[in-house]
Design a protein around this motif. Structure first.
Motif, PDB file in Angstrom:
ATOM      1  N   SER A   1       0.847  -1.192   0.000  1.00 46.29           N
ATOM      2  CA  SER A   1       0.000   0.000   0.000  1.00 46.29           C
ATOM      3  C   SER A   1       0.881   1.240   0.000  1.00 46.29           C
ATOM      4  O   SER A   1       1.970   1.256   0.567  1.00 46.29           O
ATOM      5  N   ILE A   2       0.413   2.292  -0.650  1.00 48.12           N
ATOM      6  CA  ILE A   2       1.093   3.582  -0.681  1.00 48.12           C
ATOM      7  C   ILE A   2       0.064   4.655  -0.363  1.00 48.12           C
ATOM      8  O   ILE A   2      -0.943   4.752  -1.072  1.00 48.12           O
ATOM      9  N   PRO A   3       0.296   5.461   0.699  1.00 55.95           N
ATOM     10  CA  PRO A   3       1.406   5.435   1.648  1.00 55.95           C
ATOM     11  C   PRO A   3       1.360   4.181   2.543  1.00 55.95           C
ATOM     12  O   PRO A   3       0.365   3.482   2.566  1.00 55.95           O
ATOM     13  N   GLY A   4       2.447   3.979   3.241  1.00 60.21           N
ATOM     14  CA  GLY A   4       2.630   2.793   4.058  1.00 60.21           C
ATOM     15  C   GLY A   4       3.874   2.042   3.645  1.00 60.21           C
ATOM     16  O   GLY A   4       4.505   1.351   4.458  1.00 60.21           O
ATOM     17  N   LEU A   5       4.244   2.180   2.372  1.00 56.20           N
ATOM     18  CA  LEU A   5       5.399   1.482   1.831  1.00 56.20           C
ATOM     19  C   LEU A   5       6.681   1.818   2.587  1.00 56.20           C
ATOM     20  O   LEU A   5       7.534   0.956   2.799  1.00 56.20           O
ATOM     21  N   TYR A   6       6.808   3.062   3.036  1.00 56.64           N
ATOM     22  CA  TYR A   6       8.065   3.512   3.633  1.00 56.64           C
ATOM     23  C   TYR A   6       7.988   3.688   5.151  1.00 56.64           C
ATOM     24  O   TYR A   6       8.835   4.356   5.736  1.00 56.64           O
ATOM     25  N   ASN A   7       6.978   3.098   5.767  1.00 58.69           N
ATOM     26  CA  ASN A   7       6.787   3.296   7.206  1.00 58.69           C
ATOM     27  C   ASN A   7       8.001   2.877   8.029  1.00 58.69           C
ATOM     28  O   ASN A   7       8.335   3.524   9.021  1.00 58.69           O
ATOM     29  N   ASN A   8       8.664   1.786   7.651  1.00 60.61           N
ATOM     30  CA  ASN A   8       9.782   1.270   8.433  1.00 60.61           C
ATOM     31  C   ASN A   8      11.122   1.458   7.726  1.00 60.61           C
ATOM     32  O   ASN A   8      12.107   0.812   8.078  1.00 60.61           O
ATOM     33  N   ALA A   9      11.141   2.344   6.737  1.00 57.64           N
ATOM     34  CA  ALA A   9      12.369   2.543   5.972  1.00 57.64           C
ATOM     35  C   ALA A   9      13.418   3.279   6.800  1.00 57.64           C
ATOM     36  O   ALA A   9      13.098   4.139   7.624  1.00 57.64           O
ATOM     37  N   ILE A  10      14.661   2.911   6.567  1.00 65.33           N
ATOM     38  CA  ILE A  10      15.792   3.588   7.206  1.00 65.33           C
ATOM     39  C   ILE A  10      16.538   4.352   6.118  1.00 65.33           C
ATOM     40  O   ILE A  10      17.036   3.766   5.156  1.00 65.33           O
ATOM     41  N   TRP A  11      16.593   5.664   6.286  1.00 69.63           N
ATOM     42  CA  TRP A  11      17.201   6.512   5.264  1.00 69.63           C
ATOM     43  C   TRP A  11      18.581   6.976   5.716  1.00 69.63           C
ATOM     44  O   TRP A  11      18.729   7.568   6.784  1.00 69.63           O
ATOM     45  N   PRO A  12      19.609   6.732   4.922  1.00 69.50           N
ATOM     46  CA  PRO A  12      20.956   7.124   5.319  1.00 69.50           C
ATOM     47  C   PRO A  12      21.213   8.599   5.057  1.00 69.50           C
ATOM     48  O   PRO A  12      20.549   9.235   4.235  1.00 69.50           O
ATOM     49  N   ASN A  13      22.176   9.130   5.774  1.00 63.12           N
ATOM     50  CA  ASN A  13      22.733  10.440   5.448  1.00 63.12           C
ATOM     51  C   ASN A  13      23.835  10.191   4.425  1.00 63.12           C
ATOM     52  O   ASN A  13      24.894   9.652   4.752  1.00 63.12           O
ATOM     53  N   ILE A  14      23.591  10.537   3.184  1.00 64.62           N
ATOM     54  CA  ILE A  14      24.535  10.181   2.127  1.00 64.62           C
ATOM     55  C   ILE A  14      25.838  10.963   2.249  1.00 64.62           C
ATOM     56  O   ILE A  14      26.790  10.694   1.504  1.00 64.62           O
ATOM     57  N   TYR A  15      25.887  11.924   3.153  1.00 66.13           N
ATOM     58  CA  TYR A  15      27.111  12.680   3.376  1.00 66.13           C
ATOM     59  C   TYR A  15      27.809  12.249   4.670  1.00 66.13           C
ATOM     60  O   TYR A  15      28.807  12.834   5.060  1.00 66.13           O
ATOM     61  N   GLY A  16      27.275  11.250   5.352  1.00 63.25           N
ATOM     62  CA  GLY A  16      27.851  10.774   6.592  1.00 63.25           C
ATOM     63  C   GLY A  16      28.540   9.436   6.409  1.00 63.25           C
ATOM     64  O   GLY A  16      28.810   8.995   5.284  1.00 63.25           O
ATOM     65  N   ASN A  17      28.819   8.782   7.514  1.00 65.01           N
ATOM     66  CA  ASN A  17      29.485   7.482   7.482  1.00 65.01           C
ATOM     67  C   ASN A  17      28.445   6.364   7.554  1.00 65.01           C
ATOM     68  O   ASN A  17      27.787   6.194   8.564  1.00 65.01           O
ATOM     69  N   PHE A  18      28.293   5.621   6.488  1.00 56.78           N
ATOM     70  CA  PHE A  18      27.435   4.449   6.479  1.00 56.78           C
ATOM     71  C   PHE A  18      27.999   3.477   5.457  1.00 56.78           C
ATOM     72  O   PHE A  18      28.682   3.878   4.505  1.00 56.78           O
TER      73      PHE A  18
END
Length: 292
Positions: free
Chosen positions: A207-224
């Motif tokens: 379902s959308i919205p709902g698709l990204y409820n548990n998503a983990i988004w990185p800081n693309i400028y940080g350390n990951f």
């Protein structure tokens, strides 16, 4: 006099430089035919013919929990046009432009209209993924780099096994340059024909919205160390021998991720050297000026 002024105003809106904002799906190529998309800077001020691309309010982004996340603001309602496409063929979605600093994944989903797309509300859709790409550490490129290199275009293959009918096809770019991810969806209406009889399994639908409820988004400028594209794996259908056939050539044959993420496109991500940038919507400033 009013008519002349309106025509001049629409002409001025259409001539705005693309680099001043983000992008929107400018056209869709199906079966060798190019269908014009909805232009949010000129079409609202004219009476254009119905288009297969559903309306978008502007070239701005949608929040992950916004009710309009499926097809952007204005895209929940259907349009009177639809494009015929053969199952097994490609659909190319051509964006008007895309800023070089708005890096992130690109994905394509579909949803059955359960009949006529003209009367189907996008918020009622059950979506299955066709394809998705994120970051490739071997080339140090994001999916958005590939989109820009391909004339701001993204091509997706309609599964040959898919049952005929009317569907929404949803192309989405997620920009990760800001603290909060920015979602840019666009939906088009297509009529799939062919001899397929398959539909996605229930566990392949989201379902959308709902698709990204548990998503983990990185800081693309940080350390990951890695990035996993959120959402399900690309859809598969059972063949005559009972095996599974991947739809997207970009997706590896990997087992489902228990957390629901797409493990087929997980790559190591080096730390970028440039500092984060922030998004300034020229289109929103334009809208505010109009409202005064």
């Amino acid at each position: 006099m009013f008519t002349i002024t309106l025509i001049c105003f629409v002409s001025w809106l259409s001539s705005l430089k693309p680099v001043e904002g983000h992008g929107f799906v400018h056209s869709v190529i199906v079966g060798g035919r190019e269908y014009p998309g909805w232009n949010p800077f000129s079409d609202p001020y004219s009476v254009p013919p119905a288009k297969i691309v559903r309306k978008v309010l502007n070239d701005g982004f949608i929040d992950s929990e916004d009710a309009d996340l499926p097809c952007h603001h204005g895209g929940n309602d259907g349009t009177g046009a639809i494009a015929d496409v053969n199952a097994g063929s490609q659909v190319t979605l051509r964006w008007s432009y895309w800023p070089a600093d708005h890096q992130g994944p690109v994905s394509t989903y579909m949803a059955s209209c359960n009949g006529d797309c003209a009367t189907f509300l996008a918020g009622n859709g059950k979506w299955f993924k066709l394809d998705a790409e994120g970051y490739d550490s071997s080339t140090r490129q994001w999916a958005t780099d590939r989109l820009r290199a391909n004339n701001n275009s993204w091509s997706s293959t309609i599964p040959a096994q898919l049952a005929p009918g009317q569907y929404l096809i949803r192309n989405e770019i997620i920009a990760l340059h800001s603290i909060i991810p920015q979602f840019y969806p666009s939906c088009s209406q297509i009529n799939v024909s062919g001899t397929g009889t398959s539909q996605p399994h229930e566990n392949e639908l989201v379902s959308i919205p709902g698709l990204y409820n548990n998503a983990i988004w990185p800081n693309i400028y940080g350390n990951f160390s890695s990035f996993t594209i959120p959402g399900p794996l690309p859809v598969t259908f059972s063949d005559n021998e009972g095996g599974a056939t991947p739809v997207s050539p970009t997706a590896a044959s990997t087992p489902p991720n228990p957390s629901g993420g797409d493990t087929s496109t997980t790559w190591s991500v080096p730390k970028p050297s440039r500092p984060p940038t922030h998004c300034h919507l020229a289109s929103r400033r334009l809208i505010r000026r109009r409202s005064r």
